[in-house]
Scaffold this active site. Structure first.
Site, PDB file in Angstrom:
ATOM      1  N   TYR A   5     -33.323  20.076 -73.657  1.00  0.00           N
ATOM      2  CA  TYR A   5     -33.764  18.344 -73.600  1.00  0.00           C
ATOM      3  C   TYR A   5     -34.523  18.129 -74.859  1.00  0.00           C
ATOM      4  O   TYR A   5     -34.584  17.109 -75.341  1.00  0.00           O
ATOM      5  CB  TYR A   5     -34.487  18.283 -72.326  1.00  0.00           C
ATOM      6  CG  TYR A   5     -34.567  16.683 -71.960  1.00  0.00           C
ATOM      7  CD1 TYR A   5     -33.370  16.209 -71.739  1.00  0.00           C
ATOM      8  CD2 TYR A   5     -35.747  16.206 -71.920  1.00  0.00           C
ATOM      9  CE1 TYR A   5     -33.312  14.697 -71.164  1.00  0.00           C
ATOM     10  CE2 TYR A   5     -35.676  14.736 -71.499  1.00  0.00           C
ATOM     11  CZ  TYR A   5     -34.640  14.149 -71.361  1.00  0.00           C
ATOM     12  OH  TYR A   5     -34.505  13.015 -70.820  1.00  0.00           O
TER      13      TYR A   5
ATOM     14  N   LYS B 103     -39.749  10.922 -74.045  1.00  0.00           N
ATOM     15  CA  LYS B 103     -39.993  10.617 -72.704  1.00  0.00           C
ATOM     16  C   LYS B 103     -41.489  10.916 -72.279  1.00  0.00           C
ATOM     17  O   LYS B 103     -42.072   9.897 -71.586  1.00  0.00           O
ATOM     18  CB  LYS B 103     -39.104  11.754 -71.481  1.00  0.00           C
ATOM     19  CG  LYS B 103     -37.575  11.288 -71.691  1.00  0.00           C
ATOM     20  CD  LYS B 103     -37.486   9.854 -71.468  1.00  0.00           C
ATOM     21  CE  LYS B 103     -35.879   9.545 -71.153  1.00  0.00           C
ATOM     22  NZ  LYS B 103     -35.463   8.170 -71.236  1.00  0.00           N
TER      23      LYS B 103
HETATM   24  P1  NAD Z   1     -25.855   5.912 -70.695  1.00  0.00           P
HETATM   25  O1  NAD Z   1     -25.332   6.502 -71.610  1.00  0.00           O
HETATM   26  O2  NAD Z   1     -24.954   5.373 -69.217  1.00  0.00           O
HETATM   27  O3  NAD Z   1     -26.940   4.867 -70.879  1.00  0.00           O
HETATM   28  C1  NAD Z   1     -27.650   4.893 -72.255  1.00  0.00           C
HETATM   29  C2  NAD Z   1     -27.638   3.527 -72.742  1.00  0.00           C
HETATM   30  O4  NAD Z   1     -28.576   3.494 -73.810  1.00  0.00           O
HETATM   31  C3  NAD Z   1     -26.251   2.978 -73.292  1.00  0.00           C
HETATM   32  O5  NAD Z   1     -26.042   1.783 -72.733  1.00  0.00           O
HETATM   33  C4  NAD Z   1     -26.392   2.858 -74.845  1.00  0.00           C
HETATM   34  O6  NAD Z   1     -25.791   1.808 -75.238  1.00  0.00           O
HETATM   35  C5  NAD Z   1     -27.811   2.540 -74.792  1.00  0.00           C
HETATM   36  N1  NAD Z   1     -28.295   2.763 -76.226  1.00  0.00           N
HETATM   37  C6  NAD Z   1     -28.532   3.842 -76.882  1.00  0.00           C
HETATM   38  N2  NAD Z   1     -29.054   3.318 -78.238  1.00  0.00           N
HETATM   39  C7  NAD Z   1     -29.060   2.116 -78.118  1.00  0.00           C
HETATM   40  C8  NAD Z   1     -29.785   1.004 -79.088  1.00  0.00           C
HETATM   41  N3  NAD Z   1     -29.977   1.464 -80.499  1.00  0.00           N
HETATM   42  N4  NAD Z   1     -29.624  -0.185 -78.838  1.00  0.00           N
HETATM   43  C9  NAD Z   1     -29.378  -0.433 -77.511  1.00  0.00           C
HETATM   44  N5  NAD Z   1     -29.157   0.157 -76.622  1.00  0.00           N
HETATM   45  C10 NAD Z   1     -28.785   1.646 -76.963  1.00  0.00           C
HETATM   46  O7  NAD Z   1     -26.810   7.116 -69.660  1.00  0.00           O
HETATM   47  P2  NAD Z   1     -28.072   7.137 -68.619  1.00  0.00           P
HETATM   48  O8  NAD Z   1     -28.082   8.387 -68.226  1.00  0.00           O
HETATM   49  O9  NAD Z   1     -27.599   5.941 -67.570  1.00  0.00           O
HETATM   50  O10 NAD Z   1     -29.433   6.663 -69.518  1.00  0.00           O
HETATM   51  C11 NAD Z   1     -30.205   5.551 -69.147  1.00  0.00           C
HETATM   52  C12 NAD Z   1     -31.600   5.877 -69.087  1.00  0.00           C
HETATM   53  O11 NAD Z   1     -31.717   6.778 -68.141  1.00  0.00           O
HETATM   54  C13 NAD Z   1     -32.072   6.588 -70.498  1.00  0.00           C
HETATM   55  O12 NAD Z   1     -33.327   6.221 -70.687  1.00  0.00           O
HETATM   56  C14 NAD Z   1     -32.014   8.073 -69.889  1.00  0.00           C
HETATM   57  O13 NAD Z   1     -32.815   9.132 -70.967  1.00  0.00           O
HETATM   58  C15 NAD Z   1     -32.446   7.870 -68.498  1.00  0.00           C
HETATM   59  N6  NAD Z   1     -32.445   8.967 -67.815  1.00  0.00           N
HETATM   60  C16 NAD Z   1     -31.145   9.713 -67.288  1.00  0.00           C
HETATM   61  C17 NAD Z   1     -31.032  10.506 -66.483  1.00  0.00           C
HETATM   62  C18 NAD Z   1     -29.552  11.321 -66.477  1.00  0.00           C
HETATM   63  O14 NAD Z   1     -29.634  12.666 -65.925  1.00  0.00           O
HETATM   64  N7  NAD Z   1     -28.632  10.634 -66.503  1.00  0.00           N
HETATM   65  C19 NAD Z   1     -32.066  11.281 -65.979  1.00  0.00           C
HETATM   66  C20 NAD Z   1     -33.380  10.678 -66.229  1.00  0.00           C
HETATM   67  C21 NAD Z   1     -33.567   9.422 -67.252  1.00  0.00           C
END
Ligand code: NAD
Length: 256
Positions: free
Chosen positions: A154, A161
């Site tokens: 990670y 985070k």
């Molecule tokens: P995802 O890939 O579906 O979403 C990530 C989004 O970030 C995308 O829509 C992308 O376009 C956007 N993004 C990246 N760079 C950008 C920029 N410069 N400007 C605007 N948008 C931008 O993945 P996800 O897992 O749904 O991620 C959403 C959030 O959830 C993130 O913060 C991620 O760290 C967090 N998260 C995810 C998990 C997991 O296991 N998937 C767990 C905990 C937290």
């Protein structure tokens, strides 16, 4: 229908696997009206069908890494759609080559970019939130357990985070006087586009499933429903919190 007559902005929908999609589905079930931003034209096109299903207007482009873009987009949204009640930041980025192996190999460029996109963008959104949340409201971001304890691969995202979680507390204090609440969900792992960039992600999923008291991984719906609660008036007394939605996994120290 706890979101009836409430309208909000979702930033970070990439496709139907996104956490933002689960949040949007739950909010829609509770009759919220939703607006969306997309990082680029490519993502805007990709999500256009989804937005039709949500009866939302076409996405507004907002690349949060660009100087001044968030402020400009929020001003445009206010002119076109008026006041909102909530904002969701579901955005993170790191070069996937640095989400594997040793953390100390993180490059300066990726360290700064990951912090910029995944953490600073949230501060900027909160700074300009009053342009949209004129009479108060709720802002939500997404974190992960890697902010608290070491999770293999990670790496730099964990630091982003940790900084994001600290930001939530400072921003909640800054914005409290405007009746704007700021919270985060620390979500259990879900296979999404962003998550697939983390090395050996399937092993993380398996580990968390084994460790969790509920003996399963979280779903988009689990996260979406808690998000709806945090964005609704049912959570009026909650701000500055990081709420784990991980089937209880974070409470376990040792598991046989
Ligand atoms: P995802 O890939 O579906 O979403 C990530 C989004 O970030 C995308 O829509 C992308 O376009 C956007 N993004 C990246 N760079 C950008 C920029 N410069 N400007 C605007 N948008 C931008 O993945 P996800 O897992 O749904 O991620 C959403 C959030 O959830 C993130 O913060 C991620 O760290 C967090 N998260 C995810 C998990 C997991 O296991 N998937 C767990 C905990 C937290």
């Amino acid at each position: 229908m706890i979101m009836n007559k409430k309208r909000g902005l979702i930033m970070g929908l990439a496709n139907k696997f996104s956490i933002a999609y689960g949040i949007a589905e739950s909010l829609k079930e509770h009759e919220a009206d939703l607006l969306f931003t997309a990082q680029t034209e490519y993502f805007k096109d990709k999500i256009s069908g989804i937005l039709e299903d949500f009866k939302s207007p076409e996405a507004i482009i907002c690349d949060v890494s660009k100087d001044g873009e968030v402020e400009k987009v929020f001003e445009n949204i206010y002119e076109k759609y008026g006041e909102l009640d909530f904002i969701i930041h579901s955005i993170a980025f790191s070069d996937k080559n640095e989400l594997t192996g040793k953390y100390y190999n993180t490059s300066r460029a990726n360290f700064l970019n990951a912090m910029n996109v995944s953490c600073f963008s949230f501060t900027e959104i909160c700074k300009h939130s009053q342009k949209l949340l004129k009479h108060g409201g709720s802002i939500l971001t997404l974190s992960y357990y890697g902010a608290e304890k070491v999770v293999p691969n990670y790496n730099v995202m964990a630091l982003a985070k940790s900084a994001l979680e600290t930001s939530v507390r400072y921003l909640a204090d800054d914005l409290g006087e405007f009746d704007i609440r700021v919270n985060a969900i620390s979500a259990g792992p879900i296979k999404t586009l962003a998550a697939s960039g983390v090395g050996e992600f399937s092993k993380i999923l398996e580990f968390e499933r084994h460790r969790s008291p509920l003996k399963r991984n979280v779903t988009q719906k689990d996260i979406g429903d808690t998000a709806t609660f945090l964005l609704s008036d049912l959570s009026k007394g909650i701000t500055g919190e990081i709420i784990h939605v991980d089937c209880g996994s974070n409470i376990i120290g040792v598991k046989f």
